[in-house]
Each structure stands twice: as structure tokens, then as C-alpha cells.
Design an enzyme around this catalytic site. Structure first.
Site, PDB file in Angstrom:
ATOM      1  N   HIS A 202       0.792  -1.133  -0.096  1.00 54.75           N
ATOM      2  CA  HIS A 202       0.065   0.025   0.031  1.00 54.75           C
ATOM      3  C   HIS A 202       0.822   1.363   0.121  1.00 54.75           C
ATOM      4  CE1 HIS A 202      -3.674  -2.036   1.954  1.00 54.75           C
ATOM      5  NE2 HIS A 202      -3.905  -1.825   0.608  1.00 54.75           N
TER       6      HIS A 202
ATOM      7  N   CYS B 155      -2.425   2.600   8.828  1.00 59.00           N
ATOM      8  CA  CYS B 155      -3.336   1.714   8.700  1.00 59.00           C
ATOM      9  C   CYS B 155      -4.669   1.559   9.722  1.00 59.00           C
ATOM     10  CB  CYS B 155      -2.712   0.384   8.537  1.00 59.00           C
ATOM     11  SG  CYS B 155      -1.637   0.008   7.297  1.00 59.00           S
TER      12      CYS B 155
END
Length: 284
Positions: free
Chosen positions: A179, A277
Site C-alpha cells: 500500500h 493503517c
């Protein structure tokens, strides 16, 4: 006469904290029972109670900084729901929903879109696979958009049409940094004084050209700090919440006038996530 240290201090930009509104999810059901990234190993034991305690430290840190922290209820059977950043992307009260790559996480998309709708956001149902703020980061008026492992490049076009902003695609090449928010941190998103940090090895050659040209004063993070997801951090423009083990990154942040705040999310790292996150910014 001004000494060198004093001269260096005076040359630092003035950093200003801006109160943030974020969404988080308590890791009541966190465990690692499948493997969808290099960090996950179902053979290693996980401690849900420890994950909760570490998450609560992050939660209290945000409250101490004056953030507005909202919570989405965790759902049994969705152990990765704690990684709220993947649940969508929110600008101008418009929530672009997530459509996850792996079946194990796909039910999270409707859960987060339901929360957005219930809390007054305009919900845009995605047409393309994307994993929300895990791959989309707002820097000034520009959206940096990651692709290569999770979010598809077609989702970048959706973003541009939805928000009417410049979207810059960056191709990720290291599976450990799957990511964008594991490989790049937004330190100051204020238009005109945009500042980031990143790991060069996570990007292809074309992406590095873009990052070097647009952000020549960026902080370059070393492999050791990146390996504890040090870049998976969250900044209010002055205070930067980072992995406590990312020591050199903390040093560099202080040199650039920021206040690094270290937290230990080592248990959640077993699922491939860190500070960012666990944090989805809500921009009204």
C-alpha cells in the site's frame, strides 16, 4: 554571532498543528488466520488483548492531541477491519468506498460505506478495485495514488472525476510495501508547503522521478525504519505519530521541526499494519 546549531534551528520551517478528525476500529477480533501480504503468517501466534492495548495507546494519543476520533463497530470474522484506512477515502464530505482485492476483506467495503452513509457523508460506490486511504494520500490539492499490488490504476481515474483534483499515479514494486501508506508519509498537506517522507526502493523509476521533482525536500527513510512500518505514520502538521522503533525517522523529523510521537503497534504489525493503517482521515 549565531552558532551553526542556532542558525540551523532558525532556518527550520514553522510547523503548525491542525486538529484532525479520524475514524478508527477497535481490534476486538484481530488475529492472523490467512496470508494476504508478506507480513502475515498464520503459524505465528497473535495476542488479541495485546493488540487492543496497543491500539488503545494510539487512540489515547490522538485524543491527547485534540483529534476528533470516531469509531466504527468491529465485526466478528473481519480481523483486518482494524486497518480503517483501507475502508475508504474522504474529501469534501464525499466518501469514496473501498472495493478490496482479496475475498477475505471484501465484506469490509460495505461495512465502511454503511458507516459513512449513517454519519452524513455522501457515499460514492466504487466501480474499480481500491483499498481507500491505504493507496490514496492527499498532499496539498493533489492526490497521490498507489497501484501495483492492491488498488487498480482505473480507480485513479475514478478519483479524479469524483473530486476534480489532480491525481498522480505511483507504481509500487516491493511486495512488503503493498500500500502507498506503507511507503510514503504525508507530513504537511498544507497547499504551498507540502512535505512528505518516503522509501525510494518501494517505487519504480518513473515514480521516483515524480517524487524527486515534486518533493525535493522530502525526508528519505532508511530500510530499517521502513521495515517496522515507520512510514505508516500520521501527522497533524506538527505532531507525527510513528512506530516507536523508527528511530532514525524520528531523528529526521525533529531536524525538520516536527514533534515525533512513538507508539508500539508491534502486534498489529503481524497483520501488516501500523499507525496510518489504523487511521482514516475524515475531511468534511
Amino acid at each position: 554571532m549565531i552558532h551553526e546549531d542556532e542558525e540551523s534551528r532558525l532556518a527550520r520551517p514553522v510547523r503548525t498543528a491542525t486538529t484532525r478528525s479520524v475514524l478508527m476500529c477497535r481490534p476486538e477480533h484481530f488475529t492472523v488466520v490467512y496470508r494476504i501480504n508478506p507480513w502475515m503468517d498464520p503459524q505465528l501466534p497473535t495476542d488479541t488483548s495485546l493488540a487492543v492495548r496497543q491500539w488503545e495507546e494510539l487512540y489515547r494519543t490522538y485524543l491527547g492531541l485534540g483529534f476528533e476520533v470516531q469509531l466504527i463497530d468491529p465485526i466478528e470474522g473481519l480481523p483486518d477491519m482494524v486497518y480503517a484506512a483501507n475502508g475508504g477515502f474522504v474529501i469534501d464530505n464525499i466518501a469514496y468506498g473501498a472495493s478490496f482485492t482479496y475475498p477475505e476483506r471484501q465484506p469490509e467495503g460495505p461495512a465502511y460505506m454503511g458507516w459513512f452513509g449513517d454519519h452524513g457523508f455522501d457515499v460514492a460506490v466504487p466501480e474499480s478495485v481500491n483499498e481507500g486511504e491505504g493507496d490514496f494520500l492527499l498532499v496539498g490539492e493533489t492526490i497521490l495514488a498507489g497501484t501495483g499490488f492492491r488498488s487498480t490504476s482505473t480507480s485513479h481515474g475514478e478519483l479524479g472525476r469524483l473530486y476534480g483534483r489532480e491525481v498522480i499515479s505511483l507504481n509500487l514494486v516491493d511486495p512488503s510495501f503493498y500500500h502507498l501508506d506503507t511507503a510514503l508519509a504525508v507530513l504537511d498537506s498544507t497547499p504551498g508547503q507540502e512535505h512528505i517522507a518516503y522509501l525510494p526502493g518501494a517505487f519504480d523509476a518513473a515514480g521516483l522521478v515524480i517524487l524527486r521533482e515534486r518533493y525535493p525536500d522530502a525526508i528519505i527513510v532508511n530500510d530499517e525504519d521502513a521495515a517496522v512500518l515507520g512510514l505508516n505514520s500520521f501527522s497533524d502538521g506538527l505532531n507525527v505519530v510513528i512506530a516507536s522503533r523508527a528511530a532514525d525517522f524520528g531523528r529526521q523529523l525533529r531536524e525538520h521541526g516536527y514533534n515525533p510521537i512513538g507508539v508500539d503497534l508491534s502486534e498489529l504489525l503481524l497483520g501488516g499494519g501500523g499507525v496510518k493503517c489504523c487511521t482514516l482521515e475524515l475531511r468534511r
